[in-house]
Design a protein around this motif. Structure first.
Motif, PDB file in Angstrom:
ATOM      1  N   TRP A   1       0.827  -1.210   0.000  1.00  0.00           N
ATOM      2  CA  TRP A   1       0.000   0.000   0.000  1.00  0.00           C
ATOM      3  C   TRP A   1       0.857   1.255   0.000  1.00  0.00           C
ATOM      4  N   LEU A   2       2.021   1.185   0.628  1.00  0.00           N
ATOM      5  CA  LEU A   2       2.932   2.328   0.592  1.00  0.00           C
ATOM      6  C   LEU A   2       3.414   2.581  -0.834  1.00  0.00           C
ATOM      7  N   VAL A   3       3.737   1.514  -1.551  1.00  0.00           N
ATOM      8  CA  VAL A   3       4.162   1.647  -2.954  1.00  0.00           C
ATOM      9  C   VAL A   3       3.022   2.197  -3.805  1.00  0.00           C
ATOM     10  N   ALA A   4       1.818   1.658  -3.607  1.00  0.00           N
ATOM     11  CA  ALA A   4       0.667   2.096  -4.406  1.00  0.00           C
ATOM     12  C   ALA A   4       0.348   3.570  -4.167  1.00  0.00           C
ATOM     13  N   VAL A   5       0.419   3.991  -2.905  1.00  0.00           N
ATOM     14  CA  VAL A   5       0.123   5.381  -2.573  1.00  0.00           C
ATOM     15  C   VAL A   5       1.218   6.314  -3.072  1.00  0.00           C
ATOM     16  N   SER A   6       2.456   5.848  -3.043  1.00  0.00           N
ATOM     17  CA  SER A   6       3.590   6.694  -3.430  1.00  0.00           C
ATOM     18  C   SER A   6       3.706   6.867  -4.934  1.00  0.00           C
ATOM     19  N   PHE A   7       3.161   5.947  -5.716  1.00  0.00           N
ATOM     20  CA  PHE A   7       3.338   5.983  -7.165  1.00  0.00           C
ATOM     21  C   PHE A   7       2.867   7.302  -7.772  1.00  0.00           C
ATOM     22  N   CYS A   8       1.712   7.762  -7.367  1.00  0.00           N
ATOM     23  CA  CYS A   8       1.122   8.969  -7.961  1.00  0.00           C
ATOM     24  C   CYS A   8       1.401  10.222  -7.153  1.00  0.00           C
ATOM     25  N   MET A   9       2.125  10.095  -6.063  1.00  0.00           N
ATOM     26  CA  MET A   9       2.319  11.249  -5.192  1.00  0.00           C
ATOM     27  C   MET A   9       3.051  12.417  -5.870  1.00  0.00           C
ATOM     28  N   PRO A  10       4.195  12.196  -6.531  1.00  0.00           N
ATOM     29  CA  PRO A  10       4.920  13.344  -7.112  1.00  0.00           C
ATOM     30  C   PRO A  10       4.103  14.176  -8.093  1.00  0.00           C
ATOM     31  N   PRO A  11       3.443  13.563  -9.091  1.00  0.00           N
ATOM     32  CA  PRO A  11       2.700  14.404 -10.035  1.00  0.00           C
ATOM     33  C   PRO A  11       1.433  15.027  -9.481  1.00  0.00           C
ATOM     34  N   LEU A  12       0.916  14.478  -8.368  1.00  0.00           N
ATOM     35  CA  LEU A  12      -0.344  15.003  -7.840  1.00  0.00           C
ATOM     36  C   LEU A  12      -0.156  15.941  -6.650  1.00  0.00           C
ATOM     37  N   ILE A  13       1.087  16.177  -6.259  1.00  0.00           N
ATOM     38  CA  ILE A  13       1.329  17.088  -5.140  1.00  0.00           C
ATOM     39  C   ILE A  13       0.727  18.456  -5.436  1.00  0.00           C
ATOM     40  N   SER A  14       0.872  18.900  -6.686  1.00  0.00           N
ATOM     41  CA  SER A  14       0.356  20.215  -7.053  1.00  0.00           C
ATOM     42  C   SER A  14      -1.145  20.210  -7.311  1.00  0.00           C
ATOM     43  N   LEU A  15      -1.765  19.023  -7.302  1.00  0.00           N
ATOM     44  CA  LEU A  15      -3.198  18.886  -7.580  1.00  0.00           C
ATOM     45  C   LEU A  15      -3.556  19.451  -8.958  1.00  0.00           C
ATOM     46  N   ARG A  16      -2.663  19.291  -9.919  1.00  0.00           N
ATOM     47  CA  ARG A  16      -2.924  19.778 -11.267  1.00  0.00           C
ATOM     48  C   ARG A  16      -2.612  18.715 -12.311  1.00  0.00           C
ATOM     49  N   ARG A  17      -2.403  17.495 -11.887  1.00  0.00           N
ATOM     50  CA  ARG A  17      -1.947  16.473 -12.799  1.00  0.00           C
ATOM     51  C   ARG A  17      -2.986  15.391 -13.052  1.00  0.00           C
ATOM     52  N   ALA A  18      -4.242  15.738 -12.990  1.00  0.00           N
ATOM     53  CA  ALA A  18      -5.316  14.811 -13.326  1.00  0.00           C
ATOM     54  C   ALA A  18      -6.215  15.468 -14.358  1.00  0.00           C
ATOM     55  N   ARG A  19      -6.887  14.651 -15.148  1.00  0.00           N
ATOM     56  CA  ARG A  19      -7.804  15.196 -16.154  1.00  0.00           C
ATOM     57  C   ARG A  19      -9.045  14.325 -16.217  1.00  0.00           C
ATOM     58  N   TYR A  20     -10.122  14.933 -16.682  1.00  0.00           N
ATOM     59  CA  TYR A  20     -11.372  14.209 -16.833  1.00  0.00           C
ATOM     60  C   TYR A  20     -11.312  13.394 -18.123  1.00  0.00           C
ATOM     61  N   TYR A  21     -11.364  12.096 -17.976  1.00  0.00           N
ATOM     62  CA  TYR A  21     -11.318  11.159 -19.107  1.00  0.00           C
ATOM     63  C   TYR A  21     -12.733  11.060 -19.666  1.00  0.00           C
ATOM     64  N   ARG A  22     -13.044  11.951 -20.600  1.00  0.00           N
ATOM     65  CA  ARG A  22     -14.410  12.139 -21.067  1.00  0.00           C
ATOM     66  C   ARG A  22     -15.011  10.860 -21.660  1.00  0.00           C
ATOM     67  N   GLU A  23     -14.194  10.071 -22.326  1.00  0.00           N
ATOM     68  CA  GLU A  23     -14.703   8.867 -22.984  1.00  0.00           C
ATOM     69  C   GLU A  23     -15.246   7.843 -21.981  1.00  0.00           C
ATOM     70  N   ALA A  24     -14.653   7.810 -20.762  1.00  0.00           N
ATOM     71  CA  ALA A  24     -15.053   6.820 -19.760  1.00  0.00           C
ATOM     72  C   ALA A  24     -15.756   7.437 -18.564  1.00  0.00           C
ATOM     73  N   PHE A  25     -15.985   8.773 -18.578  1.00  0.00           N
ATOM     74  CA  PHE A  25     -16.696   9.487 -17.511  1.00  0.00           C
ATOM     75  C   PHE A  25     -15.987   9.355 -16.159  1.00  0.00           C
ATOM     76  N   ILE A  26     -14.686   9.444 -16.152  1.00  0.00           N
ATOM     77  CA  ILE A  26     -13.937   9.275 -14.919  1.00  0.00           C
ATOM     78  C   ILE A  26     -12.651  10.079 -14.990  1.00  0.00           C
ATOM     79  N   CYS A  27     -12.070  10.407 -13.851  1.00  0.00           N
ATOM     80  CA  CYS A  27     -10.804  11.144 -13.817  1.00  0.00           C
ATOM     81  C   CYS A  27      -9.630  10.175 -13.787  1.00  0.00           C
ATOM     82  N   ILE A  28      -8.599  10.479 -14.554  1.00  0.00           N
ATOM     83  CA  ILE A  28      -7.387   9.680 -14.560  1.00  0.00           C
ATOM     84  C   ILE A  28      -6.191  10.612 -14.434  1.00  0.00           C
TER      85      ILE A  28
END
Length: 268
Positions: free
Chosen positions: A115-142
């Motif tokens: 769980w530490l590895v899973a949580v840490s994987f996305c931590m660097p790009p999401l620290i700024s809270l600007r590294r996600a986008r709405y995946y319009r084709e699937a109606f979900i954020c990725i």
């Protein structure tokens, strides 16, 4: 509803009955909880987005959190499947040392690391809270990997390679002559663990289903970023393949019902 109900049933059966007595329950709980989190905190919000065909929540931070949770639980599920397969592999190949090698304390440590590895994987790009986008084709954020492609290619390889390697190595043992010889000894000396080989096969099937369901979408994403816009697949293909991967969160319940008499008895 399918994800939440099926995983709640699995938790109840494993906790309150003798089903899966020859399975490492800590690893099974980790797998089930990761899928339950997916059903409770990720997929429901896609319903609202699909009704309006747009991101309906005002705060973009929520989109980042949803993308973060999605990536973390999928990685945690992959590693939980790998750890379950390692547990079966050790239990059959080295039954006299299994309780020492994968004791409850060591299993808990492995779950913590996963769980530490899973949580840490996305931590660097999401620290700024600007590294996600709405995946319009699937109606979900990725997670938006375009601007940090090098990081995601490197980190993704480093994170998924150990889990996939463990799955391949431990599963390949099932198809060797040494495994068949060991089964004879195993059944004679450890009759109380006779259901262990069947659970080994069940987890192998669940692992194959997980990989086969997520692989088409992963290949689609690679194709999507490597071809011109005019040659990209239609939005419907993105929707079907992505939600096929999401469906792995309750497919294991179907596998258990079909293959495990212990689980069916626990349900009754």
């Amino acid at each position: 509803l399918s994800i939440v109900i099926s995983n709640c049933l699995i938790l109840l059966v494993v906790s309150w009955t003798k089903a899966f007595k020859n399975v490492n329950k800590l690893f099974l709980f980790s797998l089930t909880i990761s899928d339950l989190i997916l059903g409770l905190f990720v997929t429901p919000f896609s319903i609202f987005n699909s009704l309006y065909n747009a991101w309906v929540f005002a705060n973009d931070i929520f989109c980042c959190v949803e993308a973060y949770v999605l990536a973390a639980v999928v990685i945690a599920a992959l590693y939980a499947l790998a750890l379950l397969q390692v547990d079966h592999f050790v239990a059959i190949r080295k039954p006299d040392r299994h309780h020492y090698m994968l004791s409850p304390a060591r299993s808990a440590c492995w779950i913590f690391i996963v769980w530490l590895v899973a949580v840490s994987f996305c931590m660097p790009p999401l620290i700024s809270l600007r590294r996600a986008r709405y995946y319009r084709e699937a109606f979900i954020c990725i997670i938006e990997a375009k601007k940090q492609r090098a990081y995601f290619m490197t980190a993704g390889l480093l994170i998924t390679a150990p889990g996939l390697s463990a799955l391949i190595y431990t599963s390949s043992y099932m198809f060797t002559s040494a495994y068949k010889k060991q089964l004879t000894f195993f059944y004679q000396v450890f009759p109380d663990r006779a259901s262990r080989p069947l659970n080994y096969k069940i987890n192998f099937i669940n692992s194959i289903v997980f990989l086969l369901c997520w692989l088409p979408w992963c290949l689609l994403r690679v194709h999507h970023v490597s071809v011109p816009r005019s040659d990209r697949a239609p939005p419907e293909i993105h929707f079907y393949l992505f939600w096929l991967g999401i469906c792995t969160a309750f497919f294991k319940f179907i596998v258990y019902v079909i293959m495990s008499e212990e689980f069916r008895s626990g349900l009754r």
